[in-house]
Motif scaffolding. Sequence first.
Motif, short mmCIF file in Angstrom:
data_model
loop_
_atom_site.label_atom_id
_atom_site.label_comp_id
_atom_site.label_asym_id
_atom_site.label_seq_id
_atom_site.Cartn_x
_atom_site.Cartn_y
_atom_site.Cartn_z
N UNK A 117 -32.25 10.31 146.44
CA UNK A 117 -33.41 10.21 145.57
C UNK A 117 -34.42 11.31 145.82
N UNK A 118 -34.67 11.62 147.10
CA UNK A 118 -35.61 12.70 147.42
C UNK A 118 -35.07 14.06 146.97
N UNK A 119 -33.77 14.28 147.15
CA UNK A 119 -33.18 15.55 146.71
C UNK A 119 -33.30 15.70 145.20
N UNK A 120 -33.01 14.63 144.47
CA UNK A 120 -33.14 14.70 143.01
C UNK A 120 -34.58 14.91 142.60
N UNK A 121 -35.50 14.27 143.30
CA UNK A 121 -36.92 14.46 142.97
C UNK A 121 -37.34 15.91 143.16
N UNK A 122 -36.85 16.53 144.23
CA UNK A 122 -37.19 17.94 144.47
C UNK A 122 -36.54 18.83 143.42
N UNK A 123 -35.27 18.55 143.07
CA UNK A 123 -34.58 19.38 142.09
C UNK A 123 -35.19 19.26 140.70
N UNK A 124 -35.61 18.07 140.34
CA UNK A 124 -36.16 17.86 139.00
C UNK A 124 -37.54 18.48 138.87
N UNK A 125 -38.28 18.55 139.95
CA UNK A 125 -39.66 19.01 139.90
C UNK A 125 -39.73 20.54 140.05
N UNK A 126 -39.53 21.24 138.97
CA UNK A 126 -39.72 22.70 138.89
C UNK A 126 -38.88 23.46 139.91
N UNK A 127 -37.66 23.05 140.09
CA UNK A 127 -36.76 23.77 140.98
C UNK A 127 -35.84 24.67 140.18
N UNK A 128 -35.01 25.43 140.89
CA UNK A 128 -34.11 26.37 140.22
C UNK A 128 -33.05 25.64 139.42
N UNK A 129 -32.58 24.49 139.94
CA UNK A 129 -31.53 23.71 139.27
C UNK A 129 -32.12 22.52 138.52
N UNK A 130 -33.30 22.70 137.96
CA UNK A 130 -33.97 21.59 137.28
C UNK A 130 -33.17 21.09 136.08
N UNK A 131 -32.65 22.00 135.27
CA UNK A 131 -31.90 21.59 134.07
C UNK A 131 -30.63 20.84 134.43
N UNK A 132 -29.91 21.32 135.44
CA UNK A 132 -28.68 20.66 135.85
C UNK A 132 -28.97 19.27 136.41
N UNK A 133 -30.02 19.15 137.21
CA UNK A 133 -30.36 17.85 137.79
C UNK A 133 -30.75 16.86 136.70
N UNK A 134 -31.53 17.29 135.73
CA UNK A 134 -31.91 16.40 134.63
C UNK A 134 -30.69 16.01 133.80
N UNK A 135 -29.78 16.95 133.60
CA UNK A 135 -28.57 16.63 132.84
C UNK A 135 -27.73 15.58 133.56
N UNK A 136 -27.62 15.69 134.88
CA UNK A 136 -26.86 14.69 135.64
C UNK A 136 -27.53 13.33 135.60
N UNK A 137 -28.86 13.32 135.57
CA UNK A 137 -29.57 12.04 135.54
C UNK A 137 -29.39 11.34 134.20
N UNK A 138 -29.51 12.09 133.10
CA UNK A 138 -29.47 11.49 131.77
C UNK A 138 -28.07 11.46 131.16
N UNK A 139 -27.09 11.99 131.84
CA UNK A 139 -25.73 12.00 131.29
C UNK A 139 -25.17 10.60 131.07
N UNK A 140 -25.36 9.64 132.00
CA UNK A 140 -24.82 8.30 131.74
C UNK A 140 -25.36 7.66 130.47
N UNK A 141 -26.61 7.94 130.12
CA UNK A 141 -27.17 7.35 128.91
C UNK A 141 -26.61 7.99 127.65
N UNK A 142 -26.03 9.19 127.78
CA UNK A 142 -25.49 9.87 126.60
C UNK A 142 -24.08 9.41 126.27
N UNK A 143 -23.39 8.78 127.21
CA UNK A 143 -22.03 8.31 126.96
C UNK A 143 -22.11 7.02 126.13
#
Length: 206
Positions: free
Chosen positions: A154-180
Amino acid sequence: MRFDVVAAGHKLMMLGWGVLAFVVVVGGLLLLLDTVPNWFARRADRRLAAASATTAPATASAIPAASAGRRRRFRRGEAVFAVFFLLPAVLLLFIGLVVPTIRTIVLSLMDGQSERWVGFDNYVWMFSQDESLLVLRNTLIWVILVPLLATSVGLIYAVLVDRARFESLAKALIFMPTAISFVGAGIIWKFVYAYRSAEQEQIGLL
């Protein structure tokens, strides 16, 4: 194996009574929580209105004393409100956690039929079995590792989502289950649980 409704009628009736009792208790507590504070507030307003209409401070020195009395009454009213707000949660915790815990401890000191006290014999037997020790070890590992890993991820995802280099990838992994879609998920699970005989090619995972 078919479910025998007649044989399980007593258990179903007890379950129904338990659900009904739970609904009645929770509904009653919610009703009290909604009505009692309003009743106390209306009562305090009536007392204040009556006191204001019948008496008035004779001198300026009586005003601080009256204000202090009102503050004390207000604090008592807040304490009553706090008790009524906490009472449902405390009561449910007591019924759902404290009582079963005490009953479990008492039953653990009795024999298999819960008729005779055996002391700590059950615990001695449990800690002398290899299977029980294995279960306790796995439980301890689970209790330590799962919260640690869950918090770390959870902390790693929070850091990645908050203006990190891999922000788009982290957000995609978080919201991917809702897209299926549910249809796609249903088809996937159909293949997972697909059963075929031993001579056929297996495609299921279980």
